[in-house]
Design a protein around this motif. Sequence first.
Motif, PDB file in Angstrom:
ATOM      1  N   UNK A 177     -96.101  80.516 -12.994  1.00 32.34           N
ATOM      2  CA  UNK A 177     -95.166  80.858 -11.986  1.00 32.34           C
ATOM      3  C   UNK A 177     -93.947  80.693 -12.543  1.00 32.34           C
ATOM      4  N   UNK A 178     -93.427  79.722 -13.114  1.00 33.92           N
ATOM      5  CA  UNK A 178     -92.310  79.395 -13.602  1.00 33.92           C
ATOM      6  C   UNK A 178     -92.032  80.790 -14.857  1.00 33.92           C
ATOM      7  N   UNK A 179     -92.799  80.991 -15.504  1.00 30.23           N
ATOM      8  CA  UNK A 179     -92.671  82.008 -16.443  1.00 30.23           C
ATOM      9  C   UNK A 179     -92.412  83.328 -16.001  1.00 30.23           C
ATOM     10  N   UNK A 180     -93.113  83.470 -14.995  1.00 36.56           N
ATOM     11  CA  UNK A 180     -92.960  84.950 -14.089  1.00 36.56           C
ATOM     12  C   UNK A 180     -91.543  85.089 -13.619  1.00 36.56           C
ATOM     13  N   UNK A 181     -91.273  83.826 -12.858  1.00 37.01           N
ATOM     14  CA  UNK A 181     -89.927  84.152 -12.497  1.00 37.01           C
ATOM     15  C   UNK A 181     -88.723  84.277 -13.270  1.00 37.01           C
ATOM     16  N   UNK A 192     -85.531  83.121  -5.795  1.00 33.55           N
ATOM     17  CA  UNK A 192     -86.573  82.703  -6.727  1.00 33.55           C
ATOM     18  C   UNK A 192     -86.239  81.482  -7.492  1.00 33.55           C
ATOM     19  N   UNK A 193     -84.725  81.263  -7.619  1.00 32.49           N
ATOM     20  CA  UNK A 193     -84.216  79.910  -8.224  1.00 32.49           C
ATOM     21  C   UNK A 193     -84.305  78.857  -7.248  1.00 32.49           C
ATOM     22  N   UNK A 194     -84.088  79.011  -5.931  1.00 31.91           N
ATOM     23  CA  UNK A 194     -84.377  78.177  -4.896  1.00 31.91           C
ATOM     24  C   UNK A 194     -85.762  77.534  -4.712  1.00 31.91           C
ATOM     25  N   UNK A 195     -86.584  78.701  -4.952  1.00 31.90           N
ATOM     26  CA  UNK A 195     -88.137  78.388  -4.883  1.00 31.90           C
ATOM     27  C   UNK A 195     -88.533  77.408  -5.963  1.00 31.90           C
ATOM     28  N   UNK A 250     -94.387  96.061   0.519  1.00 28.08           N
ATOM     29  CA  UNK A 250     -93.593  96.943   1.110  1.00 28.08           C
ATOM     30  C   UNK A 250     -92.078  96.606   0.906  1.00 28.08           C
ATOM     31  N   UNK A 251     -91.884  95.308   0.673  1.00 28.78           N
ATOM     32  CA  UNK A 251     -90.360  95.004   0.985  1.00 28.78           C
ATOM     33  C   UNK A 251     -90.052  95.061  -0.557  1.00 28.78           C
ATOM     34  N   UNK A 252     -90.878  94.926  -1.705  1.00 27.79           N
ATOM     35  CA  UNK A 252     -90.748  94.824  -3.034  1.00 27.79           C
ATOM     36  C   UNK A 252     -90.573  96.514  -3.188  1.00 27.79           C
ATOM     37  N   UNK A 272     -87.122  90.493  -5.702  1.00 28.08           N
ATOM     38  CA  UNK A 272     -87.245  89.213  -5.444  1.00 28.08           C
ATOM     39  C   UNK A 272     -88.519  88.525  -4.903  1.00 28.08           C
ATOM     40  N   UNK A 273     -89.191  89.436  -3.927  1.00 25.78           N
ATOM     41  CA  UNK A 273     -90.251  88.996  -3.098  1.00 25.78           C
ATOM     42  C   UNK A 273     -91.528  89.220  -4.082  1.00 25.78           C
ATOM     43  N   UNK A 274     -91.469  90.094  -4.982  1.00 23.70           N
ATOM     44  CA  UNK A 274     -92.658  89.858  -6.070  1.00 23.70           C
ATOM     45  C   UNK A 274     -93.046  88.590  -6.510  1.00 23.70           C
ATOM     46  N   UNK A 275     -92.141  87.439  -6.569  1.00 24.73           N
ATOM     47  CA  UNK A 275     -92.396  86.097  -6.975  1.00 24.73           C
ATOM     48  C   UNK A 275     -93.264  85.699  -5.931  1.00 24.73           C
ATOM     49  N   UNK A 276     -93.400  85.987  -4.703  1.00 32.48           N
ATOM     50  CA  UNK A 276     -94.148  85.461  -3.666  1.00 32.48           C
ATOM     51  C   UNK A 276     -95.300  85.910  -3.888  1.00 32.48           C
ATOM     52  N   UNK A 277     -95.597  87.316  -3.938  1.00 29.32           N
ATOM     53  CA  UNK A 277     -96.882  87.803  -4.202  1.00 29.32           C
ATOM     54  C   UNK A 277     -97.658  87.244  -5.640  1.00 29.32           C
ATOM     55  N   UNK A 278     -96.837  86.946  -6.512  1.00 30.58           N
ATOM     56  CA  UNK A 278     -97.381  86.488  -7.870  1.00 30.58           C
ATOM     57  C   UNK A 278     -97.956  84.899  -7.345  1.00 30.58           C
ATOM     58  N   UNK A 279     -97.068  84.155  -6.539  1.00 29.11           N
ATOM     59  CA  UNK A 279     -97.631  82.930  -6.328  1.00 29.11           C
ATOM     60  C   UNK A 279     -99.015  82.963  -5.510  1.00 29.11           C
TER      61      UNK A 279
END
Lengths: 267, 174
Positions: A63-67, A188-191, B2-4, B10-17
């Motif tokens: 996750x860190x690498x992806x961000x 993403x930095x905050x997360x 849909x947001x992405x 940015x919200x792609x990170x949420x999908x990745x998670x």
Amino acid sequence: MSDEHARVLIARYNAGALTPAEEAELEGLIEQGRVELSELEDLRRLDERLDRFFAGERSRRMLAGFREWLAAAEEDAAPPAADGPWWRRLFAPAPGLGLAYSLVVLLLGAGLGYLLRGAAPPPADDARIARLSEELSDLRESMMLTMLERESTADRLKAVNLTQEMDEVGGRVAEALLRTLNGDPNVNVRLAALDALAQYTRHPRVREGLIAAIARQQSPLVQMALAELMAGLQEKRSAAELRRLLDRDETTPEAKERIRASLEVLM
Amino acid sequence: MLNVKAGNVDQLGLLFERYHRRLYGFFFRRLHDAELSEDLVQNVFVRVLKYRHQFRGDGEFNVWLFHIARNVQHDFFRRRRLPVAGSAEDWQDQLEDQALTPSQDMINREEHQQLRTALQRLDPDKREVIVMAKLKGLKYKEIGELLGCTEGAVKVKVFRALQELKKQFRELDR
């Protein structure tokens, strides 16, 4: 040695009744492949726990690498600073910073490799290893604090991710992570800061900071992640702040749903 | 998603998670290579970003995602000129949500902290063999080649490392 004797040794191991001589016999059987580690109940359970632990570690790292990648991709796609207002050029990333970061990572890797080497170091080296470890730790902390102030999102993410290499965080790093959680312009930095802080929740200052952060979050993503973390920690002191967030008109329906679920766990 | 697609990348990170563990499991079951599986997960999301405009939003995102994952896998095997592993339809068991309940999450966090502390207390050589077997996913034979010993000797090293880890746990519990 017969299979029957092997079964007896396994049973005695599982009953916690093995003598040192029997343990040596058991090791011989393991080496020969006549006993599998999965037949030893305690070790099988521990093995399963290790699988979960390393899955978690891998997940954090991925996750860190992806961000970091996403931040770099977004910055690459953004128009160059030279095309923007004149004041943006003042904040262009320092050309040497990437090299400095790579150097830190290289030194950290060399230091970690030295610490992980197979043979136990002779006693005279212990003091040198301790000094090296402390120097690396100070270097990492300084690098992290500097990079957190950079305009580049990718640099700030790298800074937060440097904490993954830290066994413990000192007061300065914890405060910097809390400031990042509450004030960084990129979600993403905050997360990432929240994920980093989640590893140190045994520290009262970190817990208090996380509870106080609830009121300061506008992003639904961070609100939901914080609510989830509070439920996971069973942190009942967060309930009041979570209820206030729930009552805010601007809190999104998805975030409210998550907050309600967390409050149910906490009550 | 849909947001992405609308530009909130940015919200792609949420999908990745949300999906990276399932994707990792999908690749690892076929390839048995931890680092490669991690790389392929990243490749999937690179494609999700690149082709986000193709997501129509009229179906489930996870179905679209696993179509991309299968294509990433096929491309990998084709580049290496290897026969494609797994049937064309065997990815559907990956679609279920595996999110933890809050109480499971809490147990995991406590267990995680305890294990981290116990591992840190091990001698470096014992910790190393556990990391090689568990995090890097190396087989005992491969570890033996790296350490210059037999597969059997590696099993004994793992046994001793786990015994020591068990002891550290007991001390932490006291």
